[in-house]
Motif scaffolding. Sequence first.
Motif, PDB file in Angstrom:
ATOM      1  N   TYR A  11      35.681  39.215  28.487  1.00 61.95           N
ATOM      2  CA  TYR A  11      36.157  40.188  29.472  1.00 61.95           C
ATOM      3  C   TYR A  11      37.319  41.045  28.965  1.00 61.95           C
ATOM      4  O   TYR A  11      37.964  41.736  29.745  1.00 61.95           O
ATOM      5  CB  TYR A  11      36.580  39.459  30.762  1.00 61.95           C
ATOM      6  CG  TYR A  11      35.434  38.690  31.372  1.00 61.95           C
ATOM      7  CD1 TYR A  11      34.339  39.358  31.918  1.00 61.95           C
ATOM      8  CD2 TYR A  11      35.420  37.306  31.347  1.00 61.95           C
ATOM      9  CE1 TYR A  11      33.268  38.661  32.455  1.00 61.95           C
ATOM     10  CE2 TYR A  11      34.352  36.604  31.884  1.00 61.95           C
ATOM     11  CZ  TYR A  11      33.276  37.288  32.429  1.00 61.95           C
ATOM     12  OH  TYR A  11      32.218  36.592  32.955  1.00 61.95           O
ATOM     13  N   GLU A  58      29.000  35.196  34.252  1.00 60.35           N
ATOM     14  CA  GLU A  58      29.443  35.767  35.519  1.00 60.35           C
ATOM     15  C   GLU A  58      29.331  34.751  36.643  1.00 60.35           C
ATOM     16  O   GLU A  58      30.149  34.719  37.561  1.00 60.35           O
ATOM     17  CB  GLU A  58      28.614  37.013  35.837  1.00 60.35           C
ATOM     18  CG  GLU A  58      29.133  37.813  37.027  1.00 60.35           C
ATOM     19  CD  GLU A  58      28.404  39.119  37.207  1.00 60.35           C
ATOM     20  OE1 GLU A  58      28.183  39.493  38.362  1.00 60.35           O
ATOM     21  OE2 GLU A  58      28.065  39.760  36.192  1.00 60.35           O
ATOM     22  N   VAL A  59      28.312  33.892  36.569  1.00 64.99           N
ATOM     23  CA  VAL A  59      28.135  32.853  37.590  1.00 64.99           C
ATOM     24  C   VAL A  59      29.336  31.919  37.604  1.00 64.99           C
ATOM     25  O   VAL A  59      29.887  31.605  38.669  1.00 64.99           O
ATOM     26  CB  VAL A  59      26.836  32.065  37.333  1.00 64.99           C
ATOM     27  CG1 VAL A  59      26.760  30.852  38.249  1.00 64.99           C
ATOM     28  CG2 VAL A  59      25.627  32.953  37.535  1.00 64.99           C
ATOM     29  N   LEU A  61      32.356  32.472  36.427  1.00 67.99           N
ATOM     30  CA  LEU A  61      33.552  33.198  36.834  1.00 67.99           C
ATOM     31  C   LEU A  61      33.593  33.389  38.343  1.00 67.99           C
ATOM     32  O   LEU A  61      34.635  33.203  38.983  1.00 67.99           O
ATOM     33  CB  LEU A  61      33.604  34.556  36.128  1.00 67.99           C
ATOM     34  CG  LEU A  61      34.810  35.435  36.450  1.00 67.99           C
ATOM     35  CD1 LEU A  61      36.109  34.744  36.061  1.00 67.99           C
ATOM     36  CD2 LEU A  61      34.702  36.784  35.751  1.00 67.99           C
ATOM     37  N   THR A  62      32.456  33.742  38.935  1.00 66.17           N
ATOM     38  CA  THR A  62      32.403  33.933  40.385  1.00 66.17           C
ATOM     39  C   THR A  62      32.728  32.633  41.113  1.00 66.17           C
ATOM     40  O   THR A  62      33.504  32.620  42.076  1.00 66.17           O
ATOM     41  CB  THR A  62      31.008  34.437  40.803  1.00 66.17           C
ATOM     42  OG1 THR A  62      30.754  35.682  40.156  1.00 66.17           O
ATOM     43  CG2 THR A  62      30.925  34.620  42.308  1.00 66.17           C
ATOM     44  N   ARG A  63      32.149  31.536  40.650  1.00 64.57           N
ATOM     45  CA  ARG A  63      32.410  30.242  41.286  1.00 64.57           C
ATOM     46  C   ARG A  63      33.886  29.879  41.182  1.00 64.57           C
ATOM     47  O   ARG A  63      34.502  29.406  42.153  1.00 64.57           O
ATOM     48  CB  ARG A  63      31.549  29.162  40.634  1.00 64.57           C
ATOM     49  CG  ARG A  63      31.740  27.775  41.264  1.00 64.57           C
ATOM     50  CD  ARG A  63      30.945  26.707  40.527  1.00 64.57           C
ATOM     51  NE  ARG A  63      29.521  27.039  40.544  1.00 64.57           N
ATOM     52  CZ  ARG A  63      28.741  27.010  39.469  1.00 64.57           C
ATOM     53  NH1 ARG A  63      29.249  26.705  38.286  1.00 64.57           N
ATOM     54  NH2 ARG A  63      27.458  27.289  39.569  1.00 64.57           N
ATOM     55  N   MET A  65      36.514  31.919  40.852  1.00 73.67           N
ATOM     56  CA  MET A  65      37.325  32.772  41.713  1.00 73.67           C
ATOM     57  C   MET A  65      37.172  32.381  43.176  1.00 73.67           C
ATOM     58  O   MET A  65      38.141  32.392  43.943  1.00 73.67           O
ATOM     59  CB  MET A  65      36.939  34.236  41.508  1.00 73.67           C
ATOM     60  CG  MET A  65      37.300  34.788  40.138  1.00 73.67           C
ATOM     61  SD  MET A  65      39.061  34.603  39.743  1.00 73.67           S
ATOM     62  CE  MET A  65      39.829  35.523  41.072  1.00 73.67           C
ATOM     63  N   GLU A  66      35.969  32.028  43.595  1.00 77.08           N
ATOM     64  CA  GLU A  66      35.759  31.617  44.981  1.00 77.08           C
ATOM     65  C   GLU A  66      36.497  30.324  45.299  1.00 77.08           C
ATOM     66  O   GLU A  66      37.020  30.150  46.405  1.00 77.08           O
ATOM     67  CB  GLU A  66      34.261  31.474  45.260  1.00 77.08           C
ATOM     68  CG  GLU A  66      33.535  32.823  45.325  1.00 77.08           C
ATOM     69  CD  GLU A  66      32.033  32.676  45.509  1.00 77.08           C
ATOM     70  OE1 GLU A  66      31.513  31.548  45.304  1.00 77.08           O
ATOM     71  OE2 GLU A  66      31.372  33.691  45.825  1.00 77.08           O
TER      72      GLU A  66
END
Length: 459
Positions: A11, A58-59, A61-63, A65-66
């Motif tokens: 990133y 991305e999966v 990273l999304t998890r 951050m959530e």
Amino acid sequence: MTSSENFVHPYIPNSVPSVRQAMLEEIGAASIEDFYADIPAGIRLHRPLDLPAALRSEVELTRHMEELLARNTSTRQVLSFLGSGCYPHHVPAVVDEVVNRSEFLTAYAGEPYEDHGRFQALWEYQSMMAELLDVEVVNVPVYDGFQAAGTALRMAGRVTGRRRVLVATAIDADKLSRIRDYVRPDHDITVVPVDPETGSADLDALHRELAAGDTAAVYADAPSALGIVDSALPRLAELAHDAGALYVVGCNPLTLGVLAPPSAYGADIACGDIQPLGIHQSFGGGNAGFIATRDEERLVAEYPSRLFGLAPTSVEGEYGFGDVAHERTSFALREEGKEWVGTAAALHGIGAGVYLALMGPQGMREIGDTILAHTAYARQRLAQVPGIEVPYGDALHFADFTVRYTGGRTAAEIRADLKERGIYGSVPTGEHEAAFCVTEVHSKADIDRLAAALEEIVK
């Protein structure tokens, strides 16, 4: 995080080793370390930051951050009576609809001079704020109300050529700390203690301080940190002007549908935070600061922030929107600027403009009346709770107000017990003293629920 020379961060752009090396060769640097040569060794870390390994999908990273965001509790999930500068208000859906449009929602304000849509939106915001404040000049928003106050006081210092700043009303401790940091080393801040019985400005004490001379500005908050709308506000203007100082007033713009603006009682500079004007609390963020003056050259010349105005174009009868006196800003003067002001809060100005256009004079009057009524009821209702005193008698309060606990328990203990009941509030302002806030979003039932919980807690 790995320190391998061959590591490519998923990133961070240009982290490919060959690309990084080509960039270094282009500018004649041997390594990244060359850029930090001026930083003394004594304040350098000398080790990599203790960061987790980069998430490569991305999966993941999304998890991640959530999971982090799930730790937060929004004031919309609980019953919140927190105020003191960041308030729970209803944000109309149209505000979010407009500010989330791609024309406005960017990571940075940018400098596209052909973008008159953004310029016009901010000009409209400035125009409506000027009408609300009954002045001619309002800036593009600075970071927050605290910075706006600090900038306003530095402006007063540059106009008068003087050093001292006198704070005449009760002021939030965090705000005072920010102002002190922002105006030093050019100015000294003296807080004149308020009358302990009334919570209002001590005019005799202020007069004595002014007699010492060299006062650049008298500063007052309306309402004060105690939530009090001080009846002495006009008299403060007279005392300041008699001493050759400017009068700077920080105000909550949401009060101005029902209360006179600072310009009406002698303020030379008004400032404050537009968070109450259609901006979400955003976990303590969502702030932006305004500065407002009359159209007087000595004042306008000291604005370090942007001002948008109308200007004729090359087409007869056509007008555009652009910077006013851009040469006075830090954007033009760079390191020679009077002070530096960034652009991070411009989007909030557009949101506040939408809010003001939607509310109109009648809406601002109605919401002001509602908050005054809710504040009066909350103070009256909590005063009925055994073990609670509500000080400062019949002083007019807006949104914020203070309570004293006389049952022996501390404000911190009571706040913790309220939190367990799903109620946020009781911000300690002393060992046995705390601040609450009510706005248009609170119902009578909400206030009664708070009172009932305090009846169980306060012993």
